[in-house]
Scaffold this active site. Structure first.
Site, mmCIF file in Angstrom:
data_model
loop_
_atom_site.group_PDB
_atom_site.id
_atom_site.type_symbol
_atom_site.label_atom_id
_atom_site.label_comp_id
_atom_site.label_asym_id
_atom_site.label_seq_id
_atom_site.Cartn_x
_atom_site.Cartn_y
_atom_site.Cartn_z
ATOM 1 N N ASP A 1 19.912 2.495 20.106
ATOM 2 C CA ASP A 1 21.008 3.444 19.865
ATOM 3 C C ASP A 1 22.152 2.257 19.911
ATOM 4 O O ASP A 1 23.083 2.406 19.093
ATOM 5 C CB ASP A 1 20.865 4.603 20.485
ATOM 6 C CG ASP A 1 19.743 5.490 20.355
ATOM 7 O OD1 ASP A 1 18.974 5.072 19.251
ATOM 8 O OD2 ASP A 1 19.867 6.490 20.635
ATOM 9 N N GLU B 1 12.034 5.116 31.563
ATOM 10 C CA GLU B 1 12.497 4.719 30.151
ATOM 11 C C GLU B 1 12.773 3.540 29.765
ATOM 12 O O GLU B 1 12.127 3.181 28.485
ATOM 13 C CB GLU B 1 13.672 5.786 29.818
ATOM 14 C CG GLU B 1 14.134 5.762 28.607
ATOM 15 C CD GLU B 1 15.374 6.462 28.284
ATOM 16 O OE1 GLU B 1 16.159 6.891 29.444
ATOM 17 O OE2 GLU B 1 16.035 6.799 27.212
HETATM 18 C C1 2M8 Z 1 17.290 7.710 22.641
HETATM 19 O O1 2M8 Z 1 18.272 8.167 21.604
HETATM 20 C C2 2M8 Z 1 18.852 9.549 21.648
HETATM 21 C C3 2M8 Z 1 19.177 9.834 20.281
HETATM 22 O O2 2M8 Z 1 18.171 9.943 19.462
HETATM 23 C C4 2M8 Z 1 19.637 9.692 22.841
HETATM 24 O O3 2M8 Z 1 20.106 8.728 23.371
HETATM 25 O O4 2M8 Z 1 20.001 10.922 23.034
HETATM 26 C C5 2M8 Z 1 16.811 6.387 22.104
HETATM 27 O O5 2M8 Z 1 16.146 5.436 23.127
HETATM 28 C C6 2M8 Z 1 15.870 6.499 21.023
HETATM 29 O O6 2M8 Z 1 15.166 5.293 20.662
HETATM 30 C C7 2M8 Z 1 14.708 7.609 21.628
HETATM 31 O O7 2M8 Z 1 13.770 7.712 20.322
HETATM 32 C C8 2M8 Z 1 15.348 8.758 22.257
HETATM 33 C C9 2M8 Z 1 14.154 9.596 22.780
HETATM 34 O O8 2M8 Z 1 13.321 8.747 23.548
HETATM 35 O O9 2M8 Z 1 16.247 8.394 23.114
#
Ligand code: 2M8
Length: 449
Positions: free
Chosen positions: A184, A419
């Site tokens: 992101d 994470e």
């Molecule tokens: C993160 O992205 C989300 C938005 O989609 C967020 O930050 O709220 C990223 O690391 C993404 O790659 C991942 O799929 C998601 C959920 O783990 O988190």
């Protein structure tokens, strides 16, 4: 946290996935990435999760994919989030259903509220892993039955990405939001994002939820968040249509990792096609075409790696990020590019050696703005390293592959299923009990060096 034995690590990973499973009211159920920070289903997470579930509960892996693809839109897009709750009734995550308003879009399915953007298509690879690890005749029969349902949906997803998202006209898929890359707030997007005004009033109207459960220093800044909101709003305002003039899309980029995964999905579909009586040939052709175009458009001989192309300026972003190494997963990557990527991975910028103690960072170690804890701007991610490990094996590099395998397992053994992980010491950062870290650890433990 104590350093865990393999058995303890296995149990921790299984427990993490068990705790993150959610039975939904429609009877499908799915695994959430994290119960606190990401309490819904995410697209590429579901793929990585199914890859680990193939090793312990294949039926649940198929259910995860079924839940996700039951929310596929009529145009073939697989939304990046499938929400657990009906419109507007919950505020655990922003942006939620009342922001995306998928129910107002005709192509959106009635089953669930979803977002309107996508993520890298790792699902065909996940389906292939589920199929090929089916251990006995009953599991194999179940896999074949599931594939008859899933295969046409995977094909529709590829068609959407390869046609509707071919904004550059060369045959690569573009992303219209940094969130679509999955990486992101990677520095790879900084140049393209700088052209988007950061309207701070958006954060007066909308409240970030991530900061309630995560530390501010680990997450994107408010300026970046306001840009994320503005870009998503612009796309929503055109009904998530992909055929408008480029100016409609504040962010329009070809991402190397996304397109490498797109080509990888065609290779996986070529393996799966015969199982459902389909022709693998067209999948192989598309995989070759995407690989060739990726090299033509996104490889920079001057840096020896792949970079994102901003379609508004037609420039490659200068920074070096781990996403630019991911094309190594492609079996048909020409030797010159394979050699260049290995050289780059082994440079002081990414630090791959046969004795490495930590997996590769998300960003160039020599970059002055590397941040070891802010997500995607330096920390170590298991999914990106897992992809690189597959690439190293694909290209006959067992020494490096084994070293990376060891470094990944040891990092999670010491820190737990976080994470992501601190660039320099591998301690856990972001949310704890994170699903894809758990699932890919199970895959690694099942596939010893
Ligand atoms: C993160 O992205 C989300 C938005 O989609 C967020 O930050 O709220 C990223 O690391 C993404 O790659 C991942 O799929 C998601 C959920 O783990 O988190």
């Amino acid at each position: 946290m104590n350093v865990l034995t393999n058995e303890q690590l296995w149990r921790l990973a299984v427990t993490t996935l068990d705790n993150n499973w959610r039975q939904t009211t429609d009877g499908l159920g799915h695994t959430v990435p994290s119960r606190t920070l990401y309490p819904h289903q995410w697209s590429w997470d579901a793929g990585f999760i199914a890859i680990g579930l193939a090793r312990i509960y294949p039926a649940r892996g198929w259910r995860d994919l079924r839940s996700l693809f039951s929310a596929q839109w009529d145009d073939g897009r697989v939304p990046h989030i499938v929400f657990d709750w009906p419109d507007g009734q919950d505020d655990r995550y922003f942006p939620g259903p009342d922001f995306w308003r998928s129910s107002e879009i005709l192509a959106a399915p009635p089953r669930a509220a979803t977002s309107g953007i996508v993520q890298p298509p790792v699902h065909a690879l996940a389906a292939w892993e589920l199929y090929r690890h089916a251990a006995d005749p009953a599991a194999r029969a179940h896999a074949v039955e599931r594939l008859h349902w899933l295969y046409p949906r995977l094909v529709a997803q590829q068609r959407y990405l390869s046609t509707r998202r071919n904004a550059g006209g060369a045959g690569l898929a573009c992303i219209v939001h940094p969130w679509e890359s999955g990486q992101d707030n990677s520095p790879a997007w900084d140049a393209a994002l700088a052209a988007v005004p950061a309207d701070s009033s958006l954060l007066d109207r909308y409240q970030r939820r991530d900061l309630a459960v995560s530390h501010e220093s680990h997450r994107p800044t408010d300026a970046d968040y306001s840009r994320y909101i503005a870009i998503a709003q612009a796309y929503r305002s055109y009904g998530y249509a992909d055929n408008g003039p480029g100016e409609r899309y504040p962010f329009l980029v070809e991402c190397p990792a996304f397109n490498a995964i797109l080509a990888g999905a065609e290779h996986a579909l070529a393996e799966l096609a015969p199982v459902v009586g389909a022709d693998p040939g067209p999948h192989r052709e598309r995989a070759s075409q995407i690989t060739e175009t990726l090299v033509d458009r996104l490889f920079d001989p001057a840096t020896g790696m792949f970079h994102a192309r901003d379609l508004h300026t037609d420039q490659l972003t200068p920074v070096r990020t781990v996403g630019g190494l991911v094309p190594l997963i492609l079996p048909e990557l020409p030797d010159d590019q394979v050699k260049a990527l290995l050289m780059e991975a082994c440079s002081p910028r990414f630090g791959l050696t046969e004795q490495l103690s930590l997996p590769l960072p998300s960003y160039d170690l020599t970059a002055p703005d590397l941040d070891p804890v802010r997500y995607w701007r330096g920390p170590i991610w298991l999914n990106m390293n897992w992809l690189l490990w597959r690439g190293l094996r694909e290209h006959g590099q067992p020494g490096f592959a084994d070293a990376l395998h060891r470094a990944m397992v040891d990092m999670v053994r010491g820190a737990g299923c976080f994470e992501y992980f601190h660039t320099y010491d591998g301690t856990g950062v972001g949310t704890a009990e994170f699903s894809w870290t758990a699932s890919l650890t199970l895959d690694l433990l099942s596939e010893p060096e």
